[in-house]
Write an enzyme that holds these catalytic residues in place. Structure first.
Site, short mmCIF file in Angstrom:
data_model
loop_
_atom_site.label_atom_id
_atom_site.label_comp_id
_atom_site.label_asym_id
_atom_site.label_seq_id
_atom_site.Cartn_x
_atom_site.Cartn_y
_atom_site.Cartn_z
N HIS A 1 0.54 -1.19 -0.25
CA HIS A 1 -0.04 0.20 -0.18
C HIS A 1 0.94 1.18 0.30
O HIS A 1 1.79 1.62 1.10
CB HIS A 1 -0.83 -0.04 1.42
CG HIS A 1 -1.70 1.40 1.39
ND1 HIS A 1 -1.75 1.97 2.66
CD2 HIS A 1 -2.72 1.81 0.38
CE1 HIS A 1 -2.96 2.48 2.69
NE2 HIS A 1 -3.57 2.43 0.70
N ARG A 2 0.93 2.26 -0.80
CA ARG A 2 1.43 3.09 -1.57
C ARG A 2 2.99 2.65 -1.17
O ARG A 2 3.83 3.15 -0.38
CB ARG A 2 1.18 4.36 -0.71
CG ARG A 2 -0.30 5.22 -0.16
CD ARG A 2 -0.67 5.69 1.06
NE ARG A 2 -1.96 6.06 0.56
CZ ARG A 2 -2.57 6.68 1.55
NH1 ARG A 2 -2.45 7.09 2.43
NH2 ARG A 2 -3.53 6.55 2.07
N GLU B 1 0.56 -0.97 -5.12
CA GLU B 1 -0.43 -0.04 -5.28
C GLU B 1 -0.06 1.76 -4.77
O GLU B 1 0.50 1.89 -4.21
CB GLU B 1 -1.63 0.05 -4.47
CG GLU B 1 -3.13 1.28 -4.35
CD GLU B 1 -2.50 1.90 -3.49
OE1 GLU B 1 -3.88 3.28 -3.48
OE2 GLU B 1 -1.73 2.53 -2.63
N ASP C 1 -0.64 6.36 -5.99
CA ASP C 1 -1.90 7.95 -5.69
C ASP C 1 -1.13 8.25 -7.39
O ASP C 1 -0.62 8.30 -6.73
CB ASP C 1 -1.55 7.54 -5.11
CG ASP C 1 -2.57 7.05 -3.66
OD1 ASP C 1 -3.62 6.48 -3.69
OD2 ASP C 1 -2.05 6.85 -3.36
N HIS D 1 -0.90 10.66 -2.04
CA HIS D 1 -2.40 10.60 -2.01
C HIS D 1 -3.14 11.63 -2.26
O HIS D 1 -3.96 12.06 -2.49
CB HIS D 1 -2.38 9.56 -0.60
CG HIS D 1 -3.09 9.21 -0.19
ND1 HIS D 1 -4.01 10.39 0.38
CD2 HIS D 1 -4.05 8.61 -0.65
CE1 HIS D 1 -5.20 9.49 1.01
NE2 HIS D 1 -4.85 8.64 0.02
N GLU E 1 -4.42 4.19 -8.41
CA GLU E 1 -5.45 4.68 -8.43
C GLU E 1 -5.19 5.95 -8.38
O GLU E 1 -4.41 6.88 -8.50
CB GLU E 1 -5.26 4.56 -6.76
CG GLU E 1 -7.10 5.43 -6.55
CD GLU E 1 -7.20 5.36 -5.13
OE1 GLU E 1 -8.37 6.11 -4.70
OE2 GLU E 1 -6.47 4.79 -5.00
N LYS F 1 -6.54 9.12 -7.96
CA LYS F 1 -7.15 10.49 -6.63
C LYS F 1 -7.14 10.58 -7.10
O LYS F 1 -8.42 11.37 -7.02
CB LYS F 1 -5.32 10.05 -6.09
CG LYS F 1 -6.00 10.64 -4.82
CD LYS F 1 -7.00 9.88 -4.19
CE LYS F 1 -6.44 8.94 -3.45
NZ LYS F 1 -7.25 7.75 -2.21
N ASP G 1 -0.24 -2.34 4.51
CA ASP G 1 1.09 -1.68 4.47
C ASP G 1 2.15 -2.08 5.40
O ASP G 1 3.35 -1.51 5.47
CB ASP G 1 0.41 -0.18 6.44
CG ASP G 1 -0.47 1.15 5.26
OD1 ASP G 1 -0.51 1.04 4.24
OD2 ASP G 1 -1.25 1.48 6.48
#
Length: 225
Positions: A6-7, A33, A35, A48, A100, A102, A220
């Protein structure tokens, strides 16, 4: 199952930085992943929030700042805000990338980016998943380039995500893990959708998602997957 950072590896290194994505790969992620927003000079930047205030020493809205202005900022931990190109230069084809959308008006530039990587760099459309909560961006992407795999993000309703997925011919549902049940996971998979769930950090929740048979877990803590 996809182990999706995640990120990057957000629990260990500042989110959405090159170092964070590198850490995620080191921890065994086969997907990451991130953003994206479009900055004032038109580049896709990986961050993000809609503003730079939370993770940098600057302030202001991402879409109103030029790439040079964004690059001059210091991200928490001594990093800089990367462009999407810089992330792909580092990640390469080592993992699937979930982009993503965003920011607003991201569908066209993301489509252009993916088209360029498919045409010039030997990527396949299946090396990407493009997700969003935003109906407008999903609708635009499905219209601009139906070849790009879409994922429908939802924090509220698997049913609503499914309706959008049908409408926009998406390949995946991205529900918050608290929405998952044995029934809706089974039905979604029987309908041909992948289930990529987020953001799952506690070992008991990870174990439950695995038992439900999801296709990927966004976390995370990649080392827990």
């Amino acid at each position: 199952m996809l182990k999706i950072g995640h990120r990057g590896a957000k629990a260990h290194v500042t989110e959405n930085t090159l170092a964070s994505f590198e850490k995620a790969l080191q921890m065994g992620c086969n997907a990451v992943e991130l953003d994206v927003h479009v900055c004032a000079t038109g580049e896709l930047v990986v961050i993000h929030d809609f503003t730079v205030d939370r993770i940098t020493n600057g302030s202001g809205e991402v879409h109103k700042l030029s790439l040079n202005e964004l690059k001059a900022l210091m991200v928490e931990g001594g990093h800089t805000i990367p462009t999407l190109d810089e992330v792909f230069d580092m990640v390469g084809k080592k993992s699937l990338v979930n982009i993503e959308m965003k920011g607003r008006h991201t569908a066209q530039p993301v489509s252009d980016f993916i088209e360029r990587y498919v045409a010039e760099k030997g990527y396949a459309y299946t090396d990407f998943v493009v997700s969003s909560f935003q109906r407008e961006e999903l609708q635009n992407m499905s219209r601009i380039n139906p070849n790009i795999p879409l994922g429908i993000l939802t924090q509220a309703s698997v049913t609503q995500a499914w309706e959008w997925a049908d409408e926009f011919k998406a390949v995946a549902l991205h529900p918050h893990y608290t929405l998952l049940t044995e029934s809706n996971v089974t039905k979604a998979r029987e309908a041909g959708y992948k289930i990529y769930t987020w953001t799952v950090n506690e070992p008991a929740d990870i174990a439950r998602c695995k038992a439900l048979g999801v296709d990927g877990i966004i976390s995370d803590y990649p080392e827990r997957l």
